[in-house]
Enzyme design. Structure first.
Site, PDB file in Angstrom:
ATOM      1  N   ARG A  98     -34.594  23.983  -6.845  1.00  0.00           N
ATOM      2  CA  ARG A  98     -35.355  23.553  -8.025  1.00  0.00           C
ATOM      3  C   ARG A  98     -35.598  24.736  -8.952  1.00  0.00           C
ATOM      4  O   ARG A  98     -35.769  25.869  -8.482  1.00  0.00           O
ATOM      5  CB  ARG A  98     -36.687  22.926  -7.619  1.00  0.00           C
ATOM      6  CG  ARG A  98     -36.493  21.611  -6.884  1.00  0.00           C
ATOM      7  CD  ARG A  98     -37.788  21.033  -6.383  1.00  0.00           C
ATOM      8  NE  ARG A  98     -37.503  20.013  -5.390  1.00  0.00           N
ATOM      9  CZ  ARG A  98     -37.589  18.689  -5.610  1.00  0.00           C
ATOM     10  NH1 ARG A  98     -37.979  18.238  -6.770  1.00  0.00           N
ATOM     11  NH2 ARG A  98     -37.286  17.841  -4.653  1.00  0.00           N
ATOM     12  N   HIS A 116     -27.609  34.349  -5.593  1.00  0.00           N
ATOM     13  CA  HIS A 116     -26.667  33.405  -6.215  1.00  0.00           C
ATOM     14  C   HIS A 116     -25.242  33.771  -5.800  1.00  0.00           C
ATOM     15  O   HIS A 116     -24.877  34.954  -5.827  1.00  0.00           O
ATOM     16  CB  HIS A 116     -26.810  33.468  -7.742  1.00  0.00           C
ATOM     17  CG  HIS A 116     -25.912  32.494  -8.425  1.00  0.00           C
ATOM     18  ND1 HIS A 116     -26.218  31.148  -8.503  1.00  0.00           N
ATOM     19  CD2 HIS A 116     -24.701  32.646  -9.012  1.00  0.00           C
ATOM     20  CE1 HIS A 116     -25.234  30.528  -9.127  1.00  0.00           C
ATOM     21  NE2 HIS A 116     -24.299  31.411  -9.444  1.00  0.00           N
ATOM     22  N   ASP A 152     -30.425  30.818 -13.184  1.00  0.00           N
ATOM     23  CA  ASP A 152     -29.629  31.966 -12.753  1.00  0.00           C
ATOM     24  C   ASP A 152     -29.458  32.993 -13.871  1.00  0.00           C
ATOM     25  O   ASP A 152     -28.380  33.565 -14.050  1.00  0.00           O
ATOM     26  CB  ASP A 152     -28.251  31.500 -12.246  1.00  0.00           C
ATOM     27  CG  ASP A 152     -28.369  30.443 -11.153  1.00  0.00           C
ATOM     28  OD1 ASP A 152     -29.274  30.567 -10.315  1.00  0.00           O
ATOM     29  OD2 ASP A 152     -27.561  29.508 -11.142  1.00  0.00           O
ATOM     30  N   GLU A 181     -23.625  37.860   0.985  1.00  0.00           N
ATOM     31  CA  GLU A 181     -25.027  37.559   0.658  1.00  0.00           C
ATOM     32  C   GLU A 181     -25.962  38.096   1.734  1.00  0.00           C
ATOM     33  O   GLU A 181     -27.035  38.627   1.438  1.00  0.00           O
ATOM     34  CB  GLU A 181     -25.242  36.043   0.554  1.00  0.00           C
ATOM     35  CG  GLU A 181     -24.631  35.406  -0.671  1.00  0.00           C
ATOM     36  CD  GLU A 181     -24.988  33.935  -0.777  1.00  0.00           C
ATOM     37  OE1 GLU A 181     -24.996  33.435  -1.904  1.00  0.00           O
ATOM     38  OE2 GLU A 181     -25.253  33.282   0.251  1.00  0.00           O
TER      39      GLU A 181
HETATM   40  C1  GRF Z   1     -26.525  30.504  -0.784  1.00  0.00           C
HETATM   41  O1  GRF Z   1     -25.141  30.449  -0.901  1.00  0.00           O
HETATM   42  C2  GRF Z   1     -27.163  30.975  -2.056  1.00  0.00           C
HETATM   43  O2  GRF Z   1     -26.357  31.820  -2.787  1.00  0.00           O
HETATM   44  C3  GRF Z   1     -27.402  29.709  -2.821  1.00  0.00           C
HETATM   45  O3  GRF Z   1     -27.712  28.750  -1.846  1.00  0.00           O
HETATM   46  C4  GRF Z   1     -27.122  29.112  -0.613  1.00  0.00           C
HETATM   47  C5  GRF Z   1     -28.192  29.078   0.431  1.00  0.00           C
HETATM   48  O4  GRF Z   1     -27.677  29.192   1.723  1.00  0.00           O
HETATM   49  N1  GRF Z   1     -28.447  29.907  -3.806  1.00  0.00           N
HETATM   50  P1  GRF Z   1     -28.653  29.385   2.952  1.00  0.00           P
HETATM   51  O5  GRF Z   1     -29.633  28.217   2.960  1.00  0.00           O
HETATM   52  O6  GRF Z   1     -29.338  30.697   2.824  1.00  0.00           O
HETATM   53  O7  GRF Z   1     -27.754  29.312   4.162  1.00  0.00           O
END
Ligand code: GRF
Length: 200
Positions: A98, A116, A152, A181
């Protein structure tokens, strides 16, 4: 003085919570000096809540009044109050679907982060890895940025590049971005924490 000592994190997520897990792993490994005090989700069944419960972390559900995508101002104010009551210094959005507005932003100025799955400003919005494949780029990545009212759009804190390989599918590319990430988010939190004034 170690400004990151005892940094208290609150996490908001809508899904699996693998990024929150990566933050916990970094804390366990001693590479991030922080603790997660509260995990909130807009989906009562989100696995991120289960992960948190398994670790004995306080959890809660954000009541968005039946709205599917909107984050009503009252829900944002209630979320801010819960985070503040938990003593949270930094709010980490981890797959939270959201759009955050003023009611929450003003409670944590410059202290709300998001991860992101693209090199912003490229490919904002949903399923950015698919956008990258469709665009035919040779490189994409992930970004941790400060959250503002846009989608974003806030200032970038850290980015990691991820190559797009011949034969990549949406799944294989997404998995490679997620691995990046999981390195990037704890590092970005540590960077932000190191710049915040110590409490008290
Ligand atoms: C990630 O790929 C992040 O970049 C995006 O949502 C995904 C969340 O994955 N905003 P998780 O719930 O942390 O596994």
């Amino acid at each position: 003085m170690d400004y990151t000592k005892g940094m208290v994190l609150g996490v908001l997520g809508s899904g699996s919570g693998s990024n929150m897990q990566a933050i916990l792993d970094a804390i366990d490994a001693g590479t991030l000096d922080a603790r997660i005090a509260l995990v909130l989700s807009d989906h009562p069944d989100a696995f991120i809540l289960e992960r948190a419960r398994r670790r004995g972390i306080a959890t809660g559900v954000i009541d968005c009044g039946g709205f599917r995508t909107k984050f009503p101002a009252e829900a944002q104010a209630a979320t801010a109050a819960r985070l503040q009551d938990a003593g949270v210094d930094i709010v980490c959005l981890a797959g939270f679907l959201r759009l955050v507005g003023r009611a929450l932003l003003d409670a944590f100025p410059e202290r709300i982060l998001n991860i992101h799955p693209a090199l912003l400003p490229a490919f904002p919005g949903l399923e950015s890895w698919k956008q990258a494949l469709t665009a035919g780029v040779s490189e994409t990545g992930c970004t941790v940025h400060l959250v503002d009212e846009g989608m974003d759009t806030g200032p970038v804190i850290l980015q990691e590049r991820v190559p797009v390989l011949a034969g990549d599918t949406a799944e294989s590319l997404h998995a490679r971005i997620q691995a990046a990430e999981h390195r990037l988010y704890p590092a970005a939190i540590a960077l932000v924490a190191s710049k915040l004034a110590p409490r008290g």
